[in-house]
Motif scaffolding. Structure first.
Motif, PDB file in Angstrom:
ATOM      1  N   ILE A 183       0.745  -1.221   0.026  1.00 15.24           N
ATOM      2  CA  ILE A 183       0.061   0.133   0.053  1.00 15.24           C
ATOM      3  C   ILE A 183       1.034   1.244   0.105  1.00 15.24           C
ATOM      4  CG2 ILE A 183      -1.677   1.192   1.406  1.00 15.24           C
ATOM      5  CD1 ILE A 183      -2.693  -1.394   2.245  1.00 15.24           C
ATOM      6  N   LYS A 184       1.829   1.433   0.821  1.00 14.57           N
ATOM      7  CA  LYS A 184       2.695   2.728   0.966  1.00 14.57           C
ATOM      8  C   LYS A 184       3.598   2.733  -0.211  1.00 14.57           C
ATOM      9  CE  LYS A 184       4.742   1.597   4.847  1.00 14.57           C
ATOM     10  NZ  LYS A 184       5.709   1.624   6.151  1.00 14.57           N
ATOM     11  N   PHE A 185       4.075   1.524  -0.771  1.00 14.38           N
ATOM     12  CA  PHE A 185       4.762   1.655  -2.120  1.00 14.38           C
ATOM     13  C   PHE A 185       3.804   1.923  -3.595  1.00 14.38           C
ATOM     14  CE2 PHE A 185       6.386  -0.512  -6.059  1.00 14.38           C
ATOM     15  CZ  PHE A 185       7.498   0.298  -6.338  1.00 14.38           C
ATOM     16  N   ALA A 186       2.712   1.627  -3.123  1.00 16.34           N
ATOM     17  CA  ALA A 186       1.795   2.216  -4.541  1.00 16.34           C
ATOM     18  C   ALA A 186       1.532   3.628  -4.204  1.00 16.34           C
ATOM     19  CB  ALA A 186       0.605   1.226  -4.385  1.00 16.34           C
ATOM     20  N   GLY A 187       1.006   3.913  -3.043  1.00 11.70           N
ATOM     21  CA  GLY A 187       0.943   5.251  -2.921  1.00 11.70           C
ATOM     22  C   GLY A 187       1.978   6.300  -2.898  1.00 11.70           C
ATOM     23  N   SER A 188       3.104   5.688  -2.714  1.00 14.40           N
ATOM     24  CA  SER A 188       4.586   6.731  -2.890  1.00 14.40           C
ATOM     25  C   SER A 188       4.744   6.756  -4.511  1.00 14.40           C
ATOM     26  CB  SER A 188       5.541   6.212  -2.230  1.00 14.40           C
ATOM     27  OG  SER A 188       6.772   6.784  -2.423  1.00 14.40           O
ATOM     28  N   ALA A 189       4.575   5.723  -5.132  1.00 11.39           N
ATOM     29  CA  ALA A 189       4.689   5.688  -6.641  1.00 11.39           C
ATOM     30  C   ALA A 189       3.888   6.289  -7.201  1.00 11.39           C
ATOM     31  CB  ALA A 189       4.835   4.049  -6.982  1.00 11.39           C
ATOM     32  N   TRP A 190       2.510   6.591  -6.807  1.00  8.17           N
ATOM     33  CA  TRP A 190       1.564   7.222  -7.528  1.00  8.17           C
ATOM     34  C   TRP A 190       1.696   8.656  -7.290  1.00  8.17           C
ATOM     35  CZ3 TRP A 190      -3.119   9.554  -5.233  1.00  8.17           C
ATOM     36  CH2 TRP A 190      -3.986  10.087  -6.325  1.00  8.17           C
ATOM     37  N   LEU A 191       2.061   9.028  -5.911  1.00  8.38           N
ATOM     38  CA  LEU A 191       2.509  10.470  -5.612  1.00  8.38           C
ATOM     39  C   LEU A 191       3.561  10.943  -6.185  1.00  8.38           C
ATOM     40  CD1 LEU A 191       0.921  10.518  -1.994  1.00  8.38           C
ATOM     41  CD2 LEU A 191      -0.180  11.528  -4.111  1.00  8.38           C
ATOM     42  N   TYR A 192       4.823  10.252  -5.965  1.00  9.98           N
ATOM     43  CA  TYR A 192       5.985  10.770  -6.494  1.00  9.98           C
ATOM     44  C   TYR A 192       6.572  10.296  -7.591  1.00  9.98           C
ATOM     45  CZ  TYR A 192       5.000  12.521  -1.713  1.00  9.98           C
ATOM     46  OH  TYR A 192       4.255  12.939  -0.633  1.00  9.98           O
ATOM     47  N   GLU A 211      16.301   2.196 -10.303  1.00 11.31           N
ATOM     48  CA  GLU A 211      16.080   1.642  -9.076  1.00 11.31           C
ATOM     49  C   GLU A 211      15.329   0.111  -9.429  1.00 11.31           C
ATOM     50  OE1 GLU A 211      16.617   1.504  -5.986  1.00 11.31           O
ATOM     51  OE2 GLU A 211      17.393   3.670  -5.745  1.00 11.31           O
ATOM     52  N   HIS A 212      15.948  -1.016  -9.176  1.00 12.33           N
ATOM     53  CA  HIS A 212      15.319  -2.191  -9.515  1.00 12.33           C
ATOM     54  C   HIS A 212      14.028  -2.604  -8.882  1.00 12.33           C
ATOM     55  CE1 HIS A 212      14.814  -6.599 -10.352  1.00 12.33           C
ATOM     56  NE2 HIS A 212      15.091  -6.505 -11.578  1.00 12.33           N
ATOM     57  N   PRO A 213      12.794  -2.974  -9.249  1.00 14.19           N
ATOM     58  CA  PRO A 213      11.502  -3.200  -8.595  1.00 14.19           C
ATOM     59  C   PRO A 213      11.905  -4.088  -7.246  1.00 14.19           C
ATOM     60  CG  PRO A 213      11.121  -3.334 -10.603  1.00 14.19           C
ATOM     61  CD  PRO A 213      12.431  -3.246 -10.646  1.00 14.19           C
ATOM     62  N   ALA A 214      12.782  -5.129  -7.449  1.00 10.42           N
ATOM     63  CA  ALA A 214      13.006  -6.009  -6.438  1.00 10.42           C
ATOM     64  C   ALA A 214      13.736  -5.324  -5.144  1.00 10.42           C
ATOM     65  CB  ALA A 214      13.756  -7.127  -6.796  1.00 10.42           C
ATOM     66  N   VAL A 215      14.304  -4.548  -5.586  1.00  9.59           N
ATOM     67  CA  VAL A 215      15.137  -3.657  -4.291  1.00  9.59           C
ATOM     68  C   VAL A 215      14.104  -2.818  -3.578  1.00  9.59           C
ATOM     69  CG1 VAL A 215      16.982  -1.909  -3.965  1.00  9.59           C
ATOM     70  CG2 VAL A 215      17.494  -3.713  -5.697  1.00  9.59           C
ATOM     71  N   LEU A 216      13.185  -2.006  -4.337  1.00  8.51           N
ATOM     72  CA  LEU A 216      12.374  -1.097  -3.835  1.00  8.51           C
ATOM     73  C   LEU A 216      11.389  -2.247  -2.900  1.00  8.51           C
ATOM     74  CD1 LEU A 216      11.269   1.159  -6.888  1.00  8.51           C
ATOM     75  CD2 LEU A 216      12.757   1.544  -4.509  1.00  8.51           C
ATOM     76  N   ALA A 217      10.842  -3.326  -3.427  1.00  2.93           N
ATOM     77  CA  ALA A 217      10.178  -4.067  -2.815  1.00  2.93           C
ATOM     78  C   ALA A 217      10.578  -4.560  -1.368  1.00  2.93           C
ATOM     79  CB  ALA A 217       9.782  -5.412  -3.496  1.00  2.93           C
ATOM     80  N   VAL A 218      12.060  -4.953  -1.248  1.00  7.99           N
ATOM     81  CA  VAL A 218      12.827  -5.458  -0.250  1.00  7.99           C
ATOM     82  C   VAL A 218      12.907  -4.117   0.859  1.00  7.99           C
ATOM     83  CG1 VAL A 218      14.976  -5.853   0.782  1.00  7.99           C
ATOM     84  CG2 VAL A 218      13.917  -7.229  -1.243  1.00  7.99           C
ATOM     85  N   TYR A 219      13.153  -3.044   0.187  1.00  2.00           N
ATOM     86  CA  TYR A 219      13.138  -1.717   1.298  1.00  2.00           C
ATOM     87  C   TYR A 219      11.795  -1.532   1.925  1.00  2.00           C
ATOM     88  CZ  TYR A 219      12.730   3.028   2.440  1.00  2.00           C
ATOM     89  OH  TYR A 219      12.653   4.235   3.074  1.00  2.00           O
ATOM     90  N   TRP A 220      10.771  -1.432   1.066  1.00  2.00           N
ATOM     91  CA  TRP A 220       9.542  -1.146   1.744  1.00  2.00           C
ATOM     92  C   TRP A 220       9.033  -2.161   2.667  1.00  2.00           C
ATOM     93  CZ3 TRP A 220       7.296   3.350   1.916  1.00  2.00           C
ATOM     94  CH2 TRP A 220       7.612   4.430   0.848  1.00  2.00           C
ATOM     95  N   PHE A 221       9.199  -3.481   2.315  1.00  9.68           N
ATOM     96  CA  PHE A 221       8.989  -4.698   3.085  1.00  9.68           C
ATOM     97  C   PHE A 221       9.553  -4.705   4.399  1.00  9.68           C
ATOM     98  CE2 PHE A 221       9.595  -8.869   4.948  1.00  9.68           C
ATOM     99  CZ  PHE A 221       8.176  -9.064   5.206  1.00  9.68           C
ATOM    100  N   SER A 222      11.019  -4.541   4.221  1.00  7.66           N
ATOM    101  CA  SER A 222      11.925  -4.418   5.427  1.00  7.66           C
ATOM    102  C   SER A 222      11.656  -3.279   6.368  1.00  7.66           C
ATOM    103  CB  SER A 222      13.353  -4.247   5.061  1.00  7.66           C
ATOM    104  OG  SER A 222      13.773  -5.223   4.122  1.00  7.66           O
ATOM    105  N   TYR A 223      11.213  -2.355   5.915  1.00 15.19           N
ATOM    106  CA  TYR A 223      11.113  -1.071   6.651  1.00 15.19           C
ATOM    107  C   TYR A 223       9.467  -1.185   7.410  1.00 15.19           C
ATOM    108  CZ  TYR A 223       9.300   3.778   7.915  1.00 15.19           C
ATOM    109  OH  TYR A 223       8.749   4.902   8.682  1.00 15.19           O
TER     110      TYR A 223
END
Length: 377
Positions: A100-109, A115-127
């Motif tokens: 949810i946060k990744f989708a909202g951030s990508a839509w807004l900003y 940036e590889h999608p897998a890296v972003l997914a790991v970042y948002w999931f870890s956080y």
């Protein structure tokens, strides 16, 4: 007004439900504030970013409530099931929140190029996993703490009930012991055709028993009242001993207001009469002394009889004598290591019992001796 609000808050926060709500509000409020301050300087549209943070926080609160329901279902399961089940709940909630946060951030900003999608997914999931795992750890920590307190309270209640049952049992052992001796004396008077004396003794016995039954065995009484009850008992013994028995009572200072277990003195005096006074042809005397010293009540019950052998003296309070043994057990049950009972043979003859217990004061009671400080029966 301020006191009323404080009182209202104190009443609400005394319940687990309101404590949980207060912790939720403060925890997620702190998360929102830190997130806003941490990203304040790199965003252009603060109003839009604030709306995003609020939405992300609201989603986190909702997911934490779902997690709580899952943890409640897992609480009574075996430890392994609870552990892995809770971890699965956190992983699932973190995955949903991160998406949810990744989708909202990508839509807004939008997303940064490269940036590889897998890296972003790991970042948002870890956080997200770190935040929700922290929430779960706090939830279980508080839950275990509350459960521990509840178990301790249960154990204390059970121990208290066990002590009360033990004290009542010991108290009920004392009365039949005394009753048997008195009825035996009445029977002897009847056989000796002393009907008037026997009737007088029955009347005195009824007064003593009425006094005993009117007092709760679990309640403490002032030493003054305990002495008054003792005088009822000695009125019965007066019939047996006539003028052969002298009782001297010396309650010094604040000792009459001291709280003691009911019927504490009667078995000690009964023992002194049975093994001390009755062994002397011309009778004897019993001395009861009390004083307060260093926050403790010091009691002494002594007689001028023949005393006891060293073998009997060593067994007093533990095995020999129902009345004295029960008295010692009552004191141990009530005061634990803060009490001390000691027996000794007096150099001038007779046995002395020394009792030391914590001093608890009854301030409203006034000590008024029955006649004088020296009672002769």
């Amino acid at each position: 007004m301020g006191n009323n609000v404080f009182h209202w808050l104190a009443e609400r926060l005394a319940t687990h439900r309101w404590q949980y709500r207060a912790l939720q509000l403060s925890g997620w409020g702190g998360y929102t504030l830190l997130t806003f301050v941490g990203s304040f300087f790199w965003v252009e549209n603060h109003w839009l970013h604030t709306g995003y943070i609020v939405a992300a926080t609201a989603t986190g609160v909702l997911l934490s409530e779902v997690m709580r329901r899952g943890f409640q279902r897992l609480w009574n399961r075996p430890p392994a099931v609870r552990l892995f089940g809770s971890l699965g709940v956190v992983v699932l909630a973190a995955t949903i929140w991160a998406a949810i946060k990744f989708a909202g951030s990508a839509w807004l900003y939008g997303t940064e190029k490269g940036e590889h999608p897998a890296v972003l997914a790991v970042y948002w999931f870890s956080y997200s996993f770190l935040i929700l795992m922290t929430w779960a750890a706090l939830y279980y920590g508080i839950k275990y703490y509350q459960t521990s307190l509840a178990q301790q309270a249960k154990a204390l209640r059970a121990e208290s009930m066990a002590h009360q049952a033990q004290l009542k049992m010991l108290r009920y052992q004392l009365n039949p012991h005394f009753l048997f001796n008195t009825l035996n004396a009445i029977s002897t008077l009847i056989l000796d055709s002393q009907g008037r004396t026997a009737n007088d003794m029955v009347s005195r016995l009824s007064q003593f028993l009425r006094h005993s039954l009117d007092n709760d065995p679990m309640q403490k009484v002032t030493l003054a009242k305990e002495v008054e009850a003792l005088m009822l008992y000695l009125d019965i013994e007066k019939v047996r001993f006539d003028d052969r028995l002298t009782v001297n009572v010396d309650l010094d200072g604040d000792s009459p207001r001291a709280l003691v277990p009911s019927l504490l003195l009667q078995p000690l005096v009964e023992n002194a009469i049975k093994y001390g006074i009755s062994q002397r042809e011309w009778g004897g005397e019993i001395n009861i002394k009390a004083r307060v010293f260093a926050g403790e009540l010091l009691l002494e019950v002594s007689d001028n009889g023949p005393g006891v052998s060293e073998e009997v003296l060593a067994g007093l309070g533990s095995g020999q004598g129902v009345g004295i043994r029960n008295t010692c057990e009552r004191l141990r049950a009530l005061y634990g290591p803060e009490q001390k009972v000691r027996f000794r043979n007096r150099s001038e003859g007779g046995l002395a019992v020394h009792i030391r217990i914590p001093y608890e004061q009854e301030s409203r009671h006034e000590w008024q001796p029955r006649q004088t400080e020296s009672h002769r029966n």
